[in-house]
Design a protein around this motif. Sequence first.
Motif, PDB file in Angstrom:
ATOM      1  N   GLN A 175       5.537  23.392  -9.705  1.00 48.90           N
ATOM      2  CA  GLN A 175       5.735  24.833  -9.629  1.00 48.90           C
ATOM      3  C   GLN A 175       4.768  25.489 -10.592  1.00 48.90           C
ATOM      4  O   GLN A 175       4.809  25.233 -11.794  1.00 48.90           O
ATOM      5  N   MET A 176       3.900  26.342 -10.077  1.00 50.19           N
ATOM      6  CA  MET A 176       2.863  26.981 -10.864  1.00 50.19           C
ATOM      7  C   MET A 176       3.123  28.480 -10.879  1.00 50.19           C
ATOM      8  O   MET A 176       3.043  29.142  -9.841  1.00 50.19           O
ATOM      9  N   ASN A 177       3.435  29.006 -12.052  1.00 51.02           N
ATOM     10  CA  ASN A 177       3.685  30.427 -12.239  1.00 51.02           C
ATOM     11  C   ASN A 177       2.620  31.032 -13.144  1.00 51.02           C
ATOM     12  O   ASN A 177       1.918  30.327 -13.857  1.00 51.02           O
ATOM     13  N   SER A 178       2.540  32.354 -13.126  1.00 50.02           N
ATOM     14  CA  SER A 178       1.584  33.077 -13.971  1.00 50.02           C
ATOM     15  C   SER A 178       0.192  32.488 -13.854  1.00 50.02           C
ATOM     16  O   SER A 178      -0.492  32.235 -14.850  1.00 50.02           O
ATOM     17  N   LEU A 179      -0.241  32.291 -12.633  1.00 46.86           N
ATOM     18  CA  LEU A 179      -1.520  31.626 -12.394  1.00 46.86           C
ATOM     19  C   LEU A 179      -2.682  32.463 -12.904  1.00 46.86           C
ATOM     20  O   LEU A 179      -2.662  33.696 -12.852  1.00 46.86           O
ATOM     21  N   LYS A 180      -3.687  31.765 -13.408  1.00 45.65           N
ATOM     22  CA  LYS A 180      -4.895  32.366 -13.944  1.00 45.65           C
ATOM     23  C   LYS A 180      -6.095  31.899 -13.140  1.00 45.65           C
ATOM     24  O   LYS A 180      -6.062  30.821 -12.544  1.00 45.65           O
ATOM     25  N   GLN A 202       0.815  -1.185   0.000  1.00 47.25           N
ATOM     26  CA  GLN A 202       0.000   0.000   0.000  1.00 47.25           C
ATOM     27  C   GLN A 202       0.866   1.260   0.000  1.00 47.25           C
ATOM     28  O   GLN A 202       1.986   1.239   0.489  1.00 47.25           O
ATOM     29  N   VAL A 203       0.306   2.309  -0.560  1.00 45.61           N
ATOM     30  CA  VAL A 203       1.013   3.564  -0.752  1.00 45.61           C
ATOM     31  C   VAL A 203       0.157   4.687  -0.198  1.00 45.61           C
ATOM     32  O   VAL A 203      -1.065   4.694  -0.368  1.00 45.61           O
ATOM     33  N   GLN A 204       0.813   5.630   0.441  1.00 41.40           N
ATOM     34  CA  GLN A 204       0.167   6.853   0.884  1.00 41.40           C
ATOM     35  C   GLN A 204       0.838   8.054   0.236  1.00 41.40           C
ATOM     36  O   GLN A 204       2.067   8.093   0.116  1.00 41.40           O
ATOM     37  N   LEU A 205       0.039   9.025  -0.166  1.00 41.70           N
ATOM     38  CA  LEU A 205       0.522  10.267  -0.741  1.00 41.70           C
ATOM     39  C   LEU A 205       0.090  11.422   0.149  1.00 41.70           C
ATOM     40  O   LEU A 205      -1.089  11.524   0.497  1.00 41.70           O
ATOM     41  N   VAL A 206       1.031  12.278   0.503  1.00 41.50           N
ATOM     42  CA  VAL A 206       0.770  13.429   1.347  1.00 41.50           C
ATOM     43  C   VAL A 206       1.087  14.687   0.555  1.00 41.50           C
ATOM     44  O   VAL A 206       2.211  14.874   0.096  1.00 41.50           O
ATOM     45  N   GLU A 207       0.088  15.555   0.398  1.00 41.47           N
ATOM     46  CA  GLU A 207       0.197  16.761  -0.405  1.00 41.47           C
ATOM     47  C   GLU A 207       0.229  17.995   0.485  1.00 41.47           C
ATOM     48  O   GLU A 207      -0.311  17.996   1.595  1.00 41.47           O
ATOM     49  N   SER A 208       0.833  19.055  -0.044  1.00 43.22           N
ATOM     50  CA  SER A 208       0.835  20.337   0.628  1.00 43.22           C
ATOM     51  C   SER A 208       1.085  21.434  -0.397  1.00 43.22           C
ATOM     52  O   SER A 208       1.517  21.161  -1.520  1.00 43.22           O
ATOM     53  N   GLY A 209       0.820  22.672  -0.014  1.00 41.62           N
ATOM     54  CA  GLY A 209       1.180  23.814  -0.826  1.00 41.62           C
ATOM     55  C   GLY A 209       0.035  24.576  -1.458  1.00 41.62           C
ATOM     56  O   GLY A 209       0.262  25.635  -2.047  1.00 41.62           O
ATOM     57  N   GLY A 210      -1.180  24.071  -1.364  1.00 36.38           N
ATOM     58  CA  GLY A 210      -2.301  24.789  -1.931  1.00 36.38           C
ATOM     59  C   GLY A 210      -2.598  26.059  -1.166  1.00 36.38           C
ATOM     60  O   GLY A 210      -2.087  26.287  -0.066  1.00 36.38           O
ATOM     61  N   GLY A 245       0.301  35.339  -9.855  1.00 31.79           N
ATOM     62  CA  GLY A 245       1.162  34.865  -8.794  1.00 31.79           C
ATOM     63  C   GLY A 245       1.603  33.432  -8.994  1.00 31.79           C
ATOM     64  O   GLY A 245       1.336  32.813 -10.028  1.00 31.79           O
ATOM     65  N   SER A 246       2.270  32.894  -7.968  1.00 30.10           N
ATOM     66  CA  SER A 246       2.858  31.564  -8.039  1.00 30.10           C
ATOM     67  C   SER A 246       2.540  30.761  -6.790  1.00 30.10           C
ATOM     68  O   SER A 246       2.359  31.312  -5.699  1.00 30.10           O
ATOM     69  N   LEU A 247       2.489  29.449  -6.962  1.00 31.43           N
ATOM     70  CA  LEU A 247       2.385  28.495  -5.875  1.00 31.43           C
ATOM     71  C   LEU A 247       3.232  27.288  -6.219  1.00 31.43           C
ATOM     72  O   LEU A 247       3.451  26.997  -7.404  1.00 31.43           O
ATOM     73  N   ARG A 248       3.687  26.576  -5.191  1.00 32.47           N
ATOM     74  CA  ARG A 248       4.442  25.349  -5.375  1.00 32.47           C
ATOM     75  C   ARG A 248       3.775  24.239  -4.574  1.00 32.47           C
ATOM     76  O   ARG A 248       3.709  24.311  -3.341  1.00 32.47           O
ATOM     77  N   LEU A 249       3.286  23.213  -5.258  1.00 28.52           N
ATOM     78  CA  LEU A 249       2.677  22.065  -4.625  1.00 28.52           C
ATOM     79  C   LEU A 249       3.712  20.974  -4.414  1.00 28.52           C
ATOM     80  O   LEU A 249       4.592  20.770  -5.250  1.00 28.52           O
ATOM     81  N   ARG A 297       3.969  27.555 -18.150  1.00 29.59           N
ATOM     82  CA  ARG A 297       3.645  28.180 -16.873  1.00 29.59           C
ATOM     83  C   ARG A 297       3.924  27.261 -15.689  1.00 29.59           C
ATOM     84  O   ARG A 297       4.340  27.734 -14.631  1.00 29.59           O
ATOM     85  N   PHE A 298       3.668  25.962 -15.850  1.00 33.06           N
ATOM     86  CA  PHE A 298       3.849  24.992 -14.773  1.00 33.06           C
ATOM     87  C   PHE A 298       5.060  24.121 -15.064  1.00 33.06           C
ATOM     88  O   PHE A 298       5.366  23.824 -16.225  1.00 33.06           O
ATOM     89  N   THR A 299       5.729  23.668 -14.010  1.00 32.11           N
ATOM     90  CA  THR A 299       6.854  22.755 -14.123  1.00 32.11           C
ATOM     91  C   THR A 299       6.712  21.643 -13.098  1.00 32.11           C
ATOM     92  O   THR A 299       6.585  21.920 -11.904  1.00 32.11           O
ATOM     93  N   ILE A 300       6.744  20.397 -13.561  1.00 29.29           N
ATOM     94  CA  ILE A 300       6.728  19.254 -12.662  1.00 29.29           C
ATOM     95  C   ILE A 300       8.149  18.740 -12.502  1.00 29.29           C
ATOM     96  O   ILE A 300       8.932  18.738 -13.452  1.00 29.29           O
ATOM     97  N   SER A 301       8.492  18.307 -11.304  1.00 26.42           N
ATOM     98  CA  SER A 301       9.838  17.817 -11.049  1.00 26.42           C
ATOM     99  C   SER A 301       9.803  16.810  -9.915  1.00 26.42           C
ATOM    100  O   SER A 301       8.878  16.793  -9.091  1.00 26.42           O
TER     101      SER A 301
END
Length: 115
Positions: free
Chosen positions: A81-86, A1-9, A16-20, A66-70
């Motif tokens: 990484q989310m830039n130039s958000l609409k 089993q796998v668990q995923l924990v998210e943050s950054g919203g 503006g920008s946000l990083r999830l 606008r967005f970059t996944i890494s």
Amino acid sequence: QVQLVESGGGLVRAGGSLRLSCAASGSIFSINVMGWYRQAPGKQLELVAVITSGGITIYADSVKGRFTISRGNAKNTVYLQMNSLKPEDTAVYFCNLAQVPNDYWGQGTQVTVST
């Protein structure tokens, strides 16, 4: 089993920008795909971006440039990484990990972009 924990919203003004962030734990194979999906009110779930364990990426046309996944230096961690958000980016964003034969989902994190 796998668990995923998210943050950054959160709430951000247009432009503006946000990083999830998403950290996976559990029985994770070496070969997998991680990614971000989003669902706006009244809309279907939409692929935003994915990244393979080898670093290959794919983006939705609406977020290209606008967005970059890494992946983090610690594997099984993924960022968006989310830039130039609409305002159209407003949605619940879900982290996903896919590995044969299963896939797993995070709880979702709300991103709201104001005008």
